[in-house]
Every structure is written in structure tokens, then in C-alpha cells.
Design an enzyme around this catalytic site. Structure first.
Site, PDB file in Angstrom:
ATOM      1  N   ASP A 122       5.375  -0.228  11.812  1.00 39.83           N
ATOM      2  CA  ASP A 122       4.242   0.133  11.213  1.00 39.83           C
ATOM      3  C   ASP A 122       3.936  -1.955  11.500  1.00 39.83           C
ATOM      4  O   ASP A 122       3.198  -2.022  11.541  1.00 39.83           O
ATOM      5  CB  ASP A 122       3.992  -0.747   9.776  1.00 39.83           C
ATOM      6  CG  ASP A 122       3.480   1.062   9.738  1.00 39.83           C
ATOM      7  OD1 ASP A 122       3.853   1.860   7.797  1.00 39.83           O
ATOM      8  OD2 ASP A 122       3.526   1.916  10.611  1.00 39.83           O
ATOM      9  N   LYS A 149       1.202  -1.021   0.099  1.00 36.72           N
ATOM     10  CA  LYS A 149       0.307   0.128   0.161  1.00 36.72           C
ATOM     11  C   LYS A 149       1.126   1.151  -0.041  1.00 36.72           C
ATOM     12  O   LYS A 149       0.549   1.435  -1.004  1.00 36.72           O
ATOM     13  CB  LYS A 149      -0.948   0.155   1.410  1.00 36.72           C
ATOM     14  CG  LYS A 149      -1.236   1.123   1.344  1.00 36.72           C
ATOM     15  CD  LYS A 149      -2.220   1.567   3.232  1.00 36.72           C
ATOM     16  CE  LYS A 149      -1.939   1.751   4.225  1.00 36.72           C
ATOM     17  NZ  LYS A 149      -1.088   3.192   4.563  1.00 36.72           N
ATOM     18  N   ASN A 150       2.100   1.234   0.766  1.00 36.57           N
ATOM     19  CA  ASN A 150       2.749   2.411   1.536  1.00 36.57           C
ATOM     20  C   ASN A 150       4.020   2.691  -0.148  1.00 36.57           C
ATOM     21  O   ASN A 150       4.675   3.893  -0.524  1.00 36.57           O
ATOM     22  CB  ASN A 150       3.403   2.684   2.874  1.00 36.57           C
ATOM     23  CG  ASN A 150       2.836   2.764   3.134  1.00 36.57           C
ATOM     24  OD1 ASN A 150       1.318   3.059   3.279  1.00 36.57           O
ATOM     25  ND2 ASN A 150       2.990   2.140   4.489  1.00 36.57           N
ATOM     26  N   ARG A 158      -8.215  -0.750   4.418  1.00 35.82           N
ATOM     27  CA  ARG A 158      -7.891   0.518   4.012  1.00 35.82           C
ATOM     28  C   ARG A 158      -5.796  -0.120   3.808  1.00 35.82           C
ATOM     29  O   ARG A 158      -5.371   0.501   2.790  1.00 35.82           O
ATOM     30  CB  ARG A 158      -6.749   1.496   5.085  1.00 35.82           C
ATOM     31  CG  ARG A 158      -8.418   1.890   5.645  1.00 35.82           C
ATOM     32  CD  ARG A 158      -7.991   3.630   6.472  1.00 35.82           C
ATOM     33  NE  ARG A 158      -7.001   4.222   5.684  1.00 35.82           N
ATOM     34  CZ  ARG A 158      -6.308   5.686   6.495  1.00 35.82           C
ATOM     35  NH1 ARG A 158      -6.807   5.832   7.822  1.00 35.82           N
ATOM     36  NH2 ARG A 158      -5.734   6.508   5.321  1.00 35.82           N
ATOM     37  N   ARG A 199       1.216  14.158  13.427  1.00 34.07           N
ATOM     38  CA  ARG A 199       0.633  13.741  12.136  1.00 34.07           C
ATOM     39  C   ARG A 199       1.277  15.197  10.779  1.00 34.07           C
ATOM     40  O   ARG A 199       0.710  14.963  10.159  1.00 34.07           O
ATOM     41  CB  ARG A 199       0.604  12.749  10.811  1.00 34.07           C
ATOM     42  CG  ARG A 199      -0.347  12.032  11.708  1.00 34.07           C
ATOM     43  CD  ARG A 199       0.933  10.419  11.875  1.00 34.07           C
ATOM     44  NE  ARG A 199       1.243   9.913  10.617  1.00 34.07           N
ATOM     45  CZ  ARG A 199       0.585   8.894   9.522  1.00 34.07           C
ATOM     46  NH1 ARG A 199      -0.576   8.264   9.989  1.00 34.07           N
ATOM     47  NH2 ARG A 199       1.077   8.896   8.821  1.00 34.07           N
ATOM     48  N   CYS A 237      -4.499  11.955  13.119  1.00 35.93           N
ATOM     49  CA  CYS A 237      -4.832  10.820  13.528  1.00 35.93           C
ATOM     50  C   CYS A 237      -4.945  10.191  14.643  1.00 35.93           C
ATOM     51  O   CYS A 237      -3.559  10.490  15.383  1.00 35.93           O
ATOM     52  CB  CYS A 237      -4.594   9.424  12.639  1.00 35.93           C
ATOM     53  SG  CYS A 237      -3.253   9.187  12.051  1.00 35.93           S
TER      54      CYS A 237
HETATM   55  C1  EPZ Z   1       4.068   6.830   6.322  1.00 35.57           C
HETATM   56  O1  EPZ Z   1       3.894   7.980   7.039  1.00 35.57           O
HETATM   57  C2  EPZ Z   1       3.751   5.692   6.577  1.00 35.57           C
HETATM   58  N1  EPZ Z   1       2.380   6.495   5.387  1.00 35.57           N
HETATM   59  C3  EPZ Z   1       3.144   5.274   7.759  1.00 35.57           C
HETATM   60  O2  EPZ Z   1       2.647   3.947   7.409  1.00 35.57           O
HETATM   61  C4  EPZ Z   1       4.284   4.871   8.093  1.00 35.57           C
HETATM   62  O3  EPZ Z   1       3.903   4.208  10.029  1.00 35.57           O
HETATM   63  C5  EPZ Z   1       5.353   5.520   8.375  1.00 35.57           C
HETATM   64  O4  EPZ Z   1       5.816   6.315   7.213  1.00 35.57           O
HETATM   65  C6  EPZ Z   1       6.627   5.617   9.037  1.00 35.57           C
HETATM   66  O5  EPZ Z   1       7.493   4.476   7.909  1.00 35.57           O
HETATM   67  C7  EPZ Z   1       2.509   6.310   4.243  1.00 35.57           C
HETATM   68  O6  EPZ Z   1       3.694   5.907   3.610  1.00 35.57           O
HETATM   69  C8  EPZ Z   1       0.949   6.286   3.365  1.00 35.57           C
HETATM   70  P1  EPZ Z   1       6.867   9.888   8.585  1.00 35.57           P
HETATM   71  P2  EPZ Z   1       4.735   9.330   6.734  1.00 35.57           P
HETATM   72  O7  EPZ Z   1       6.846  11.353   7.761  1.00 35.57           O
HETATM   73  O8  EPZ Z   1       5.059   9.205   6.065  1.00 35.57           O
HETATM   74  C9  EPZ Z   1       7.394  13.374  11.912  1.00 35.57           C
HETATM   75  C10 EPZ Z   1       0.715   2.921   8.309  1.00 35.57           C
HETATM   76  O9  EPZ Z   1       0.186   1.592   9.100  1.00 35.57           O
HETATM   77  N2  EPZ Z   1       7.009  14.667  10.968  1.00 35.57           N
HETATM   78  O10 EPZ Z   1       7.407   9.239   8.530  1.00 35.57           O
HETATM   79  O11 EPZ Z   1       3.404  10.097   7.512  1.00 35.57           O
HETATM   80  C11 EPZ Z   1       6.153  12.021  11.843  1.00 35.57           C
HETATM   81  O12 EPZ Z   1       4.869  13.242  13.082  1.00 35.57           O
HETATM   82  C12 EPZ Z   1       1.152   4.023   7.971  1.00 35.57           C
HETATM   83  O13 EPZ Z   1       0.794   2.044   6.910  1.00 35.57           O
HETATM   84  C13 EPZ Z   1       6.929  15.440  10.850  1.00 35.57           C
HETATM   85  O14 EPZ Z   1       7.523  15.999  12.130  1.00 35.57           O
HETATM   86  O15 EPZ Z   1       5.378   9.644   8.902  1.00 35.57           O
HETATM   87  C14 EPZ Z   1       7.064  11.340  12.385  1.00 35.57           C
HETATM   88  O16 EPZ Z   1       6.561  10.910  14.001  1.00 35.57           O
HETATM   89  C15 EPZ Z   1       1.362   4.291   9.385  1.00 35.57           C
HETATM   90  N3  EPZ Z   1       6.542  16.831  10.013  1.00 35.57           N
HETATM   91  C16 EPZ Z   1       8.124  10.959  11.828  1.00 35.57           C
HETATM   92  O17 EPZ Z   1       7.816  12.662  11.686  1.00 35.57           O
HETATM   93  C17 EPZ Z   1       6.734  16.234   8.919  1.00 35.57           C
HETATM   94  O18 EPZ Z   1       6.670  17.153   7.915  1.00 35.57           O
HETATM   95  C18 EPZ Z   1       8.241  10.478  10.722  1.00 35.57           C
HETATM   96  O19 EPZ Z   1       6.568  10.567  10.671  1.00 35.57           O
HETATM   97  C19 EPZ Z   1       6.877  15.232   8.521  1.00 35.57           C
HETATM   98  C20 EPZ Z   1       6.783  13.930   9.631  1.00 35.57           C
END
Ligand code: EPZ
Length: 420
Positions: free
Chosen positions: A305, A22-23, A397, A121, A116
Site C-alpha cells: 500500500d 481504515k484497514n 475512500r 482479488r 478491482c
Molecule cells: C488487504 O486487502 C488490504 N485491505 C489492502 O489494502 C492491502 O493492499 C492488502 O491487504 C495487502 O496488504 C483491507 O485490509 C481492507 P490479501 P486483502 O487478501 O485482504 C491473494 C488499501 O489500499 N488472495 O492480503 O484483500 C490476493 O489476490 C487496500 O487500503 C488470494 O489469492 O488482500 C493478493 O494477491 C488495497 N485468495 C494476495 O493474496 C484469497 O482468498 C494478498 O491479498 C485472498 C487473497
């Protein structure tokens, strides 16, 4: 809303085939917006988030033809540069439309994704990087409104945090920028690499994907291409734990063991017997499970995850394990539900201390997010008696036909309309 009803205590046996990730599918679908032409994607998972992203693309002007796992997508041009709130609010990954729309069409209006169950996020790192590349960005009426006159310009971007979709958004934008963009402290997840390989097939000039430094030489335009989506490493891990937690013997096929190193190491440390082949993994419980400590980290560390699913396994292991969540600020909602099933877990800040118990007991429980739902299903497979997991729309999802795949392994599981 449906719920999933499981009768626990049955050993799972047999073979299960893994679907596309999915990702990986979500950023690859969003990248269609980077140029006119036709692309054909295969091994696309039949999950709700993919349908939502397809709706976003259609709304923006693409034609999407889906036949099973094969998607043929044509973009003649964009009819709109606005991703509608009613779609974005259901799937935060819609923010992945931001970079491509801005880079190719000069404007993007995308609803600010809300928080969420697992955390706030924010997307500040996405926006800061795009601004550094010359985008003018303002937030109004709950939307991110980004625009740029002419092409984005190249920049050197150092991410405070290795954000996965932030890396993907900016890598897509940089593929059409003027000059060479370098992303430092980039995310190195396999899904980032899969997106990069699709973009390269379309004419992008990217090196370093899969490491923490990615270099992108912008090109004037991208064409269509064909691509097979990489197998889902989180779905793989979920079925490995399903085999282990039920004391069964399961063969997971059409997967990428090389994307699962951290998880496989932890499962083996916990006493799970694994036989790893090139595109398959055989799992069986190799005797009593041992408690092991787990700390989630960006790839190639233990994946956040898989944290909830590993906790379900540790709830039945001998001894105490400390599970530390370092990626998201509130990814322990599944603890309260596991406790309802008899698990002995204590939360201390971003640590959960799990003391294994002899058995779990089936109970009505409620899913809160995609991976927490999977955790409760796994616990229900091992628990004594019946477990009803409500709000399984979370599962839909990101897991393709989870009930059918589990039933194929001998699980007693069915869907039911939720009793009000
Ligand atoms: C991706 O989310 C995945 N989703 C998530 O999978 C996964 O858990 C996550 O990466 C971490 O591996 C998709 O790829 C669609 P991040 P993403 O930006 O990109 C902080 C699932 O279950 N952050 O790597 O949204 C954030 O708050 C989902 O399939 C900022 O502070 O995650 C988090 O603490 C859930 N500012 C950390 O970084 C930003 O601008 C990592 O988030 C962006 C992120």
C-alpha cells in the site's frame, strides 16, 4: 466527480495528525456482527469505506451512532443475513461480514466482490477455510451463500498466501467456533492485531496475533467493548513522503513508528532525514534523494500500500531503482500517469525500473485506485506547475481530509468539480 488541483513546487512544513487506520476500522466494524450488545469505537477515520461498512451494519440490523471519530454501535440481533450487492460492489471489504454472520447467526449471504484496478482479488482462501470449519458454501447469482447447522467447528488452517482479510474473516469466525482453531501462515499486519485486541476485550480467547500462527479458543458468545482504532500506517507513510518529496520539514504526530519499520528503513536508505519518537516522526529532505530498490512483501516487509507513493519519490531520486510488486498482479497503473508528468519508468513484468529525473511537470492525470491517487498527489506536490488529479473519489475512500491536511502543511491544493 471531483478532481484535486495542485500547484507544485512548495516545500511542506508544519505538523500533521494521523487518523485511525481504515484497514483496522473495517474488520473491527464487521466484527460487531459477532454478538449482541453495545461497543464504542474511537479514532474512527472519516473515510468513505467506513461509511459504507456502517451502511452494511445498519442494513443487517445494527444501530450506528457516529459523533466525529466516536462510533457507538448496538446490535440487538440481525434483521438480515444478506450484505446487499449495491453496497458490496463499492467496497470489497464487505466480505468481512461473511465470517461473523456465519459464526454467530448460522448464515451469511454476501455478494462476491469483483476484481478491482489492482488485481482479481479472489476470496477462495476465505471460503476454503470456512468450509474446513463446517460451513456449506455455494455461489449463486453472484452471491456467496454460506450456512452452518449449529456452531462452526475448529480446524487447523494453513493459508497458501498470508491473506489479510482472509486471516481476519477466519479469526472472527473461529472466535465463536467449537474448540481450538489454529491459523498458520496467517497475516501479521498491525490491523490484524488491532482486530484481535478488540475481540479479546469482548471475551475472545486469541493468542499469536501479529505473528504468522494465531490460535483461537472458541467461546460461546462475545459482549460489547470500547476500543480506540490504531493509527493508519499508510497515511503516516504518505505524509512522510509528502515532506521528503517537496524538500520540506514535516512532523507527523499521533502515529505508530513501530508499525512503519520497513518504510522508514527505505526512506533513510534513500537519504531522507528522519527523527523517530514514540508517537511522532519528523521528516526533512537530507540532501539529494538516492535511488533505492523496493520489493513489496506481506508485513513486516515493505507494504504494497506504500509502493505507488514510494515510486513517486524515486521518480525524482538520483539513479535508477527497481520497484518489485509481489502482492498484487497489476498494481502499476500509476506508472502511466507518472509518465505523463515526465517520469522515466519502464515496466518489466512485476518490476518497474524508475530512473530519476531532475523535475516532474504538472499535468492532468487520472486516479485508478486509492494508493495510486495518493502517488499522483505526491508527484503533483513536487511537480512544476499545475496538476489536476481526476476521480479523487478513490482518495476519499481511505484518506481523511487529505486536501485540508496538505493545505495545513502549506500545499496549494483545492478540490474542483470535474470538468466534463
Ligand atoms: C488487504 O486487502 C488490504 N485491505 C489492502 O489494502 C492491502 O493492499 C492488502 O491487504 C495487502 O496488504 C483491507 O485490509 C481492507 P490479501 P486483502 O487478501 O485482504 C491473494 C488499501 O489500499 N488472495 O492480503 O484483500 C490476493 O489476490 C487496500 O487500503 C488470494 O489469492 O488482500 C493478493 O494477491 C488495497 N485468495 C494476495 O493474496 C484469497 O482468498 C494478498 O491479498 C485472498 C487473497
Amino acid at each position: 466527480m471531483d478532481c484535486m488541483v495542485l500547484q507544485g513546487g512548495r516545500r511542506l512544513t508544519g505538523e500533521v495528525s494521523i487518523s485511525g487506520a481504515k484497514n483496522a476500522a473495517l474488520p473491527i466494524l464487521a466484527s460487531i456482527l459477532l454478538g449482541k450488545g453495545t461497543s464504542t469505537l474511537t479514532n474512527v477515520p472519516a473515510v468513505r469505506d467506513v461509511l459504507t461498512m456502517s451502511k452494511v451494519l445498519t442494513h443487517l440490523g445494527a444501530s450506528v451512532e457516529a459523533r466525529g471519530d466516536r462510533y457507538t454501535i448496538t446490535l440487538p440481533g440481525v434483521a438480515s443475513c444478506q450484505a446487499p450487492y449495491e453496497l458490496v460492489k463499492t467496497m470489497r471489504a464487505s466480505v468481512l461480514a461473511l465470517g461473523p454472520l456465519l459464526a454467530r447467526w448460522g448464515e451469511a449471504i454476501v455478494a462476491l466482490p469483483g476484481g478491482c484496478a489492482i488485481g482479481a482479488r479472489p476470496i477462495n482462501l476465505h471460503l476454503a477455510a470456512l468450509e474446513k470449519m463446517g460451513a456449506e458454501i455455494r455461489i449463486e447469482h453472484g452471491n456467496v451463500h454460506a450456512c452452518v447447522r449449529g456452531r462452526l467447528k475448529s480446524a487447523r488452517i494453513n493459508f497458501d498466501i498470508p491473506t489479510v482479510t482472509g486471516t481476519e474473516n477466519v479469526m472472527m469466525a473461529a472466535s465463536l467456533a467449537d474448540g481450538t482453531t489454529v491459523l498458520e501462515n496467517a497475516a501479521s499486519e498491525p490491523e490484524v492485531s488491532d482486530l484481535a485486541s478488540f475481540l479479546i476485550k469482548r471475551g475472545a480467547r486469541i493468542s499469536g496475533a501479529g505473528t504468522d500462527v494465531i490460535t483461537i479458543d472458541g467461546v460461546p458468545e462475545l459482549r460489547g467493548a470500547d476500543h480506540e482504532i490504531v493509527p493508519d500506517r499508510v497515511e503516516t507513510g504518505t505524509y512522510l513522503i509528502a515532506g521528503a518529496i517537496t524538500g520540506g520539514e514535516v512532523r507527523v504526530v499521533r502515529c505508530r513508528p513501530d508499525h512503519c519499520d520497513a518504510l522508514l528503513a527505505k526512506l533513510q536508505e534513500a537519504g531522507v532525514a528522519l527523527k523517530v519518537e514514540k508517537e511522532a516522526i519528523q521528516v526533512r529532505a537530507g540532501g539529494p534523494l538516492r535511488a533505492v530498490d523496493v520489493k513489496t512483501l506481506p508485513y513486516p516487509g515493505f507494504p504494497t500500500d506504500m509502493q505507488a507513493q514510494m515510486m513517486a519519490l524515486m521518480a525524482l531520486a538520483r539513479g535508477s531503482s527497481v520497484i518489485t510488486e509481489t502482492v498484487f498482479e497489476s498494481r502499476f497503473l500509476h506508472v502511466l500517469e507518472l509518465q505523463r508528468m515526465g517520469a522515466d519508468i519502464r515496466i518489466e513484468g512485476n518490476h518497474s525500473v524508475v530512473t530519476g529525473v531532475e523535475r516532474l511537470s504538472g499535468a492532468p492525470v487520472m486516479a485508478s485506485d486509492l494508493r495510486a491517487s495518493a502517488c499522483l498527489i505526491l508527484a503533483g506536490l513536487a511537480a512544476e506547475g499545475e496538476t489536476r488529479v481526476s476521480r479523487v473519489y478513490h482518495l476519499d475512500r481511505g484518506y481523511e481530509r487529505l486536501d485540508a491536511k496538505l493545505a495545513g502543511l502549506g500545499a496549494q491544493v483545492r478540490r474542483e468539480a470535474e470538468r466534463v
